[in-house]
Design a protein around this motif. Structure first.
Motif, PDB file in Angstrom:
ATOM      1  N   LEU A 101      -1.073   5.214  -0.808  1.00  0.00           N
ATOM      2  CA  LEU A 101      -1.769   5.327   0.498  1.00  0.00           C
ATOM      3  C   LEU A 101      -0.757   5.824   1.616  1.00  0.00           C
ATOM      4  CD1 LEU A 101      -3.896   2.220   0.511  1.00  0.00           C
ATOM      5  CD2 LEU A 101      -4.622   4.533  -0.230  1.00  0.00           C
ATOM      6  N   GLY A 102      -1.083   6.529   2.600  1.00  0.00           N
ATOM      7  CA  GLY A 102      -0.322   6.953   3.641  1.00  0.00           C
ATOM      8  C   GLY A 102      -0.721   5.975   4.944  1.00  0.00           C
ATOM      9  N   THR A 103      -1.719   5.216   4.830  1.00  0.00           N
ATOM     10  CA  THR A 103      -2.112   4.044   5.846  1.00  0.00           C
ATOM     11  C   THR A 103      -2.614   2.927   5.083  1.00  0.00           C
ATOM     12  OG1 THR A 103      -4.395   4.762   6.297  1.00  0.00           O
ATOM     13  CG2 THR A 103      -2.549   5.898   7.399  1.00  0.00           C
ATOM     14  N   PHE A 104      -2.602   1.770   5.908  1.00  0.00           N
ATOM     15  CA  PHE A 104      -3.098   0.515   5.338  1.00  0.00           C
ATOM     16  C   PHE A 104      -3.900  -0.102   6.622  1.00  0.00           C
ATOM     17  CE2 PHE A 104      -2.968  -4.243   4.666  1.00  0.00           C
ATOM     18  CZ  PHE A 104      -3.764  -4.329   3.679  1.00  0.00           C
ATOM     19  N   THR A 105      -5.412  -0.121   6.337  1.00  0.00           N
ATOM     20  CA  THR A 105      -6.166  -0.797   7.359  1.00  0.00           C
ATOM     21  C   THR A 105      -6.894  -1.745   7.097  1.00  0.00           C
ATOM     22  OG1 THR A 105      -6.708   1.739   7.878  1.00  0.00           O
ATOM     23  CG2 THR A 105      -8.103   0.032   9.187  1.00  0.00           C
ATOM     24  N   PHE A 112     -10.045  -3.116  13.832  1.00  0.00           N
ATOM     25  CA  PHE A 112      -9.105  -3.295  12.948  1.00  0.00           C
ATOM     26  C   PHE A 112      -7.921  -3.047  13.256  1.00  0.00           C
ATOM     27  CE2 PHE A 112     -11.492  -2.778   8.600  1.00  0.00           C
ATOM     28  CZ  PHE A 112     -12.756  -3.366   9.320  1.00  0.00           C
ATOM     29  N   ILE A 113      -6.585  -3.413  12.446  1.00  0.00           N
ATOM     30  CA  ILE A 113      -5.358  -3.097  12.718  1.00  0.00           C
ATOM     31  C   ILE A 113      -5.172  -1.918  11.548  1.00  0.00           C
ATOM     32  CG2 ILE A 113      -4.404  -5.144  11.333  1.00  0.00           C
ATOM     33  CD1 ILE A 113      -1.996  -5.154  13.007  1.00  0.00           C
ATOM     34  N   GLN A 114      -4.080  -1.073  11.901  1.00  0.00           N
ATOM     35  CA  GLN A 114      -3.948  -0.135  10.718  1.00  0.00           C
ATOM     36  C   GLN A 114      -2.400   0.314  10.894  1.00  0.00           C
ATOM     37  OE1 GLN A 114      -4.917   4.260  11.394  1.00  0.00           O
ATOM     38  NE2 GLN A 114      -6.157   3.712   9.559  1.00  0.00           N
ATOM     39  N   TRP A 115      -1.723   0.106   9.571  1.00  0.00           N
ATOM     40  CA  TRP A 115      -0.339   0.801   9.727  1.00  0.00           C
ATOM     41  C   TRP A 115      -0.240   2.031   9.143  1.00  0.00           C
ATOM     42  CZ3 TRP A 115      -2.056  -4.345   8.429  1.00  0.00           C
ATOM     43  CH2 TRP A 115      -1.302  -5.296   9.294  1.00  0.00           C
ATOM     44  N   SER A 116       0.682   2.803   9.536  1.00  0.00           N
ATOM     45  CA  SER A 116       0.761   4.087   9.168  1.00  0.00           C
ATOM     46  C   SER A 116       2.230   4.529   8.604  1.00  0.00           C
ATOM     47  CB  SER A 116       0.518   5.055  10.289  1.00  0.00           C
ATOM     48  OG  SER A 116       0.672   6.489  10.120  1.00  0.00           O
ATOM     49  N   TYR A 117       2.600   4.904   7.336  1.00  0.00           N
ATOM     50  CA  TYR A 117       3.775   5.313   6.710  1.00  0.00           C
ATOM     51  C   TYR A 117       3.863   6.785   6.841  1.00  0.00           C
ATOM     52  CZ  TYR A 117       7.453   4.900   3.371  1.00  0.00           C
ATOM     53  OH  TYR A 117       8.564   5.021   2.592  1.00  0.00           O
ATOM     54  N   HIS A 118       3.087   7.461   6.288  1.00  0.00           N
ATOM     55  CA  HIS A 118       3.359   8.913   6.179  1.00  0.00           C
ATOM     56  C   HIS A 118       2.082   9.721   5.752  1.00  0.00           C
ATOM     57  CE1 HIS A 118       2.510   8.346   1.936  1.00  0.00           C
ATOM     58  NE2 HIS A 118       3.614   7.971   1.627  1.00  0.00           N
ATOM     59  N   SER A 119       2.147  10.965   6.001  1.00  0.00           N
ATOM     60  CA  SER A 119       0.751  11.688   5.676  1.00  0.00           C
ATOM     61  C   SER A 119       0.299  11.426   4.149  1.00  0.00           C
ATOM     62  CB  SER A 119       1.120  13.010   5.953  1.00  0.00           C
ATOM     63  OG  SER A 119       1.491  13.461   6.986  1.00  0.00           O
ATOM     64  N   VAL A 120      -0.951  11.563   3.933  1.00  0.00           N
ATOM     65  CA  VAL A 120      -1.453  11.247   2.661  1.00  0.00           C
ATOM     66  C   VAL A 120      -1.314  12.489   1.706  1.00  0.00           C
ATOM     67  CG1 VAL A 120      -3.588  10.850   1.500  1.00  0.00           C
ATOM     68  CG2 VAL A 120      -3.262   9.543   3.816  1.00  0.00           C
ATOM     69  N   VAL A 121      -0.715  12.376   0.740  1.00  0.00           N
ATOM     70  CA  VAL A 121      -0.737  13.389  -0.258  1.00  0.00           C
ATOM     71  C   VAL A 121      -1.409  13.273  -1.281  1.00  0.00           C
ATOM     72  CG1 VAL A 121       1.168  14.772  -1.654  1.00  0.00           C
ATOM     73  CG2 VAL A 121       1.879  13.795   0.639  1.00  0.00           C
ATOM     74  N   PRO A 141       0.667  -1.195  -0.031  1.00  0.00           N
ATOM     75  CA  PRO A 141       0.010  -0.097   0.040  1.00  0.00           C
ATOM     76  C   PRO A 141       0.669   1.142   0.050  1.00  0.00           C
ATOM     77  CG  PRO A 141       0.196  -0.991   2.183  1.00  0.00           C
ATOM     78  CD  PRO A 141       0.793  -1.998   1.528  1.00  0.00           C
ATOM     79  N   PHE A 142       2.209   1.121   0.455  1.00  0.00           N
ATOM     80  CA  PHE A 142       3.186   2.290   0.541  1.00  0.00           C
ATOM     81  C   PHE A 142       4.453   1.556   0.380  1.00  0.00           C
ATOM     82  CE2 PHE A 142       1.014   1.793   4.894  1.00  0.00           C
ATOM     83  CZ  PHE A 142       1.823   1.047   5.209  1.00  0.00           C
ATOM     84  N   GLY A 143       5.359   2.441   0.778  1.00  0.00           N
ATOM     85  CA  GLY A 143       6.908   2.054   0.770  1.00  0.00           C
ATOM     86  C   GLY A 143       7.123   0.695   1.231  1.00  0.00           C
TER      87      GLY A 143
END
Length: 220
Positions: A175-179, A160-169, A16-18
């Motif tokens: 994506l900035g997050t994946f839930t 739910f579990i949520q991963w956060s990588y960065h702010s959404v641009v 979903p992100f890096g």
């Protein structure tokens, strides 16, 4: 007890992100074995809490003793999963990712603590990451029967579990997050620096999972 160390896990990389998140489907027999093991640990008067080392606002977070993991072959299975995820991540990097310039011969996995999270109504894990390791993982054994909030025009992310990588641009196609709401038998592995959180839920059931940390080392 049957030796489960020889089961070959297959990783599916979610991007979903890096940093990729590895997804595995636990074999049904391993899910059953872990349910039996965690039932016994939670009920034991001699269980050892790991909660003081964790971020969660959760009462029951006991360790799974190393000997129990070895007897069931689960320590080797968890290492296999961590190794499969690491190899696939290095072999299929995202553009611009930093990867080893020298070809490595193998990847060594050292397994860290393994613990149970027995989560009930109102309990949660705040946004956090894991120290003193390179990989973190969680697998799921029970889903609660949740009580819906029924708030109009609001997504219900309870449990739910949520991963956060960065702010959404906007318009970056990333994506900035994946839930996600994991199913029983789902196992996820990710780089330990990746921030993640688990939302509370309403209802009388138990949300049970097992987490572990690991450290990978490249051998040349």
């Amino acid at each position: 007890m049957k030796d489960n160390s020889a089961i070959s896990p297959t990783a599916h990389l979610l991007r979903p992100f890096g940093p990729p998140i590895g997804f595995f489907q636990l074999p049904e027999n391993l899910t059953d074995i872990l349910m039996e093991i965690t039932d016994q640990i939670i009920a034991s008067d001699n269980k050892i809490s790991h909660g003081a080392s964790l971020a969660g606002q959760i009462e029951e977070e006991p360790l799974i003793p190393e000997q129990i993991l070895k007897e069931a072959g689960l320590d080797k299975y968890f290492k296999h999963c961590a190794k499969a995820y690491t190899i696939q991540t290095y072999n299929d990097p995202i553009p611009g990712a930093v990867v080893p310039t020298q070809k490595f011969e193998d990847i060594k996995i050292d397994l860290g603590p393994v613990w149970v999270i027995s989560q009930y109504e109102g309990e949660y894990n705040p946004l956090h990451f894991h120290r003193n390791c390179t990989l973190s993982a969680v697998l799921y054994l029970k889903k609660p029967d949740k009580k819906p909030r029924n708030i109009p025009n609001k997504a219900d992310l309870d449990g739910f579990i949520q991963w956060s990588y960065h702010s959404v641009v906007p318009d970056t196609f990333e994506l900035g997050t994946f839930t996600t709401e994991p199913e029983v038998g789902s196992l996820f592995i990710w780089p330990s620096h990746l921030m993640h959180t688990v939302y509370p839920f309403l209802g009388a059931g138990e949300r049970r999972s097992v987490s572990f940390n690991a450290t990978h080392t490249l051998t040349y």
